[in-house]
Design a protein around this motif. Structure first.
Motif, PDB file in Angstrom:
ATOM      1  N   GLU A   1       4.838   7.608   7.163  1.00 50.45           N
ATOM      2  CA  GLU A   1       4.208   6.373   7.630  1.00 50.45           C
ATOM      3  C   GLU A   1       5.185   5.200   7.559  1.00 50.45           C
ATOM      4  OE1 GLU A   1       0.847   5.784   5.157  1.00 50.45           O
ATOM      5  OE2 GLU A   1      -0.387   7.331   6.116  1.00 50.45           O
TER       6      GLU A   1
ATOM      7  N   THR B   1      -0.516  -3.350   4.389  1.00 49.30           N
ATOM      8  CA  THR B   1       0.044  -4.694   4.328  1.00 49.30           C
ATOM      9  C   THR B   1      -0.636  -5.540   3.247  1.00 49.30           C
ATOM     10  OG1 THR B   1       0.502  -4.583   6.701  1.00 49.30           O
ATOM     11  CG2 THR B   1       0.579  -6.765   5.668  1.00 49.30           C
TER      12      THR B   1
ATOM     13  N   ARG C   1       6.597   2.766  10.547  1.00 47.77           N
ATOM     14  CA  ARG C   1       6.455   1.302  10.538  1.00 47.77           C
ATOM     15  C   ARG C   1       7.808   0.616  10.775  1.00 47.77           C
ATOM     16  NH1 ARG C   1       2.429  -1.955  11.183  1.00 47.77           N
ATOM     17  NH2 ARG C   1       2.749  -3.272   9.331  1.00 47.77           N
TER      18      ARG C   1
ATOM     19  N   ASP D   1       4.552  -4.318   3.246  1.00 47.50           N
ATOM     20  CA  ASP D   1       3.697  -3.140   3.169  1.00 47.50           C
ATOM     21  C   ASP D   1       3.974  -2.415   1.858  1.00 47.50           C
ATOM     22  OD1 ASP D   1       2.757  -3.707   5.690  1.00 47.50           O
ATOM     23  OD2 ASP D   1       3.894  -2.130   6.704  1.00 47.50           O
TER      24      ASP D   1
ATOM     25  N   GLU E   1       8.402   0.753  14.453  1.00 44.31           N
ATOM     26  CA  GLU E   1       7.547  -0.220  15.127  1.00 44.31           C
ATOM     27  C   GLU E   1       8.089  -1.640  14.975  1.00 44.31           C
ATOM     28  OE1 GLU E   1       3.622   0.122  13.587  1.00 44.31           O
ATOM     29  OE2 GLU E   1       3.391   2.226  14.169  1.00 44.31           O
TER      30      GLU E   1
ATOM     31  N   GLN F   1       9.166  -3.277   2.503  1.00 42.28           N
ATOM     32  CA  GLN F   1       8.369  -2.133   2.052  1.00 42.28           C
ATOM     33  C   GLN F   1       8.605  -1.919   0.561  1.00 42.28           C
ATOM     34  OE1 GLN F   1       9.395   1.290   4.480  1.00 42.28           O
ATOM     35  NE2 GLN F   1       8.133   0.587   6.196  1.00 42.28           N
TER      36      GLN F   1
ATOM     37  N   CYS G   1      -1.073  -3.571   8.893  1.00 45.35           N
ATOM     38  CA  CYS G   1      -1.789  -2.293   8.786  1.00 45.35           C
ATOM     39  C   CYS G   1      -2.512  -2.269   7.446  1.00 45.35           C
ATOM     40  CB  CYS G   1      -0.817  -1.112   8.904  1.00 45.35           C
ATOM     41  SG  CYS G   1       0.325  -0.952   7.506  1.00 45.35           S
TER      42      CYS G   1
END
Length: 334
Positions: free
Chosen positions: A307, A332, A311, A286, A314, A258, A329
């Motif tokens: 968010e 990404t 992620r 992401d 997840e 990220q 998503c």
């Protein structure tokens, strides 16, 4: 130090509110509170890193911490060998065990890192171990990699590697990536997943974001350069041996990254992801364009942080004890 830091925080807050009243924002989509936090942390880092004694600098940085209103329901247990802390969430939702390597340029830690660890354990719903590794400049490389490997050995003594997720932010992200290479060299099993949150992937980088995003970020380009100098003060190892962007992560653990679009490390993180894709590594990146470095710590205060934490949860669920896939998503990078 607390009085000094609190006074500076109020000075920054007043000046920021005045600028916003006249339409002078650091970024048009940032409110005053976000800007105040970034300016304050940047000031604290600067004061701490330019003082005569880094131990005093750490005390100054730790003297006043900015926190969200989020409450993390975790219990903690300190460990002496290796030094570290277990974080156990009240509501456990995963069989994964997180090995969390904190950020801070390999030089700082303290309360901000403790809260980040509690946040991850709470939001993911997984037990987390955070080692208290040795810091620079007192302990240059390879001290941190030795400590990371010791933490891995400790965690995997009772937990199968396929249940472990290695996760780190900033320099901790660098540490996590370097741990994968250490495991490969030692012919040890890889973790189920490696997560890099705004990871430092190049210790000597001059990409555009290192200067262009200076005005937005709580970590500035010169700080990243200084951290690199402290990690390898005698130039024994060099960029090639200490920069994941120049390494090959194919056939290692899957990588989930990220980044914030307004952080100074943005370009090197993108370059790392692209390089690893070309080498055949399993990697997903992401990016939240509106965010600075380590923005995940804003948690429910900012939608982007919420968010990002979702992620992370997840990703962990998909790689440990589940047959579900971790899909891309709209954040990404393709």
């Amino acid at each position: 130090m607390r009085l000094r830091s609190f006074s500076k925080l109020n000075q920054i807050a007043i000046a920021t509110y005045v600028r916003h009243a006249f339409g002078r924002r650091l970024a048009q989509d940032w409110d005053a509170n976000l800007e105040i936090g970034i300016r304050f942390v940047r000031h604290q880092f600067t004061a701490a890193m330019t003082g005569a004694d880094i131990s005093d600098g750490r005390k100054l940085f730790d003297s006043v911490q900015l926190e969200t209103d989020d409450v993390y329901e975790v219990t903690t247990e300190a460990v002496n060998t290796p030094k570290g802390t277990w974080y156990v969430p009240k509501h456990k939702a995963s069989d994964a065990v997180l090995l969390y390597l904190h950020g801070g340029g390999y030089t700082f830690g303290g309360a901000v890192s403790d809260r980040f660890a509690a946040m991850l354990a709470h939001r993911v719903g997984a037990v987390l171990f955070a080692p208290k590794y040795r810091l620079t400049p007192e302990h240059p490389h390879p001290a941190q990699q030795e400590d990371a490997l010791s933490a891995w050995d400790y965690v995997t003594k009772d937990v199968a590697p396929e249940k472990v997720v290695v996760i780190g932010d900033s320099a901790g992200g660098h540490m996590a990536l370097m741990l994968l290479k250490s495991l490969q060299k030692a012919q040890l099993p890889q973790p189920a997943l490696c997560i890099g949150l705004c990871p430092w992937t190049d210790i000597d980088n001059s990409s555009p974001s290192m200067s262009e995003n200076d005005r937005y970020d709580l970590v500035q380009g010169w700080m990243a350069q200084r951290f690199g100098e402290w990690l390898d003060p005698y130039h024994i190892y060099g960029r090639e041996m200490l920069s994941p962007v120049l390494m090959d992560f194919s056939d290692l653990a899957p990588l989930y990254l990220q980044a914030g679009g307004r952080e100074v490390l943005h370009d090197m993180i993108v370059a790392f992801a692209q390089a690893q894709k070309e080498k055949g590594a399993e990697v997903m990146l992401d990016v939240w364009p509106d965010m600075p470095h380590d923005f995940q710590a804003y948690d429910t205060l900012k939608t982007s942080a919420t968010e990002a934490l979702g992620r992370i949860k997840e990703a962990v669920e998909a790689h440990v004890g589940s047959d579900r896939s971790f899909e891309t998503c709209d954040r990404t990078v393709k």
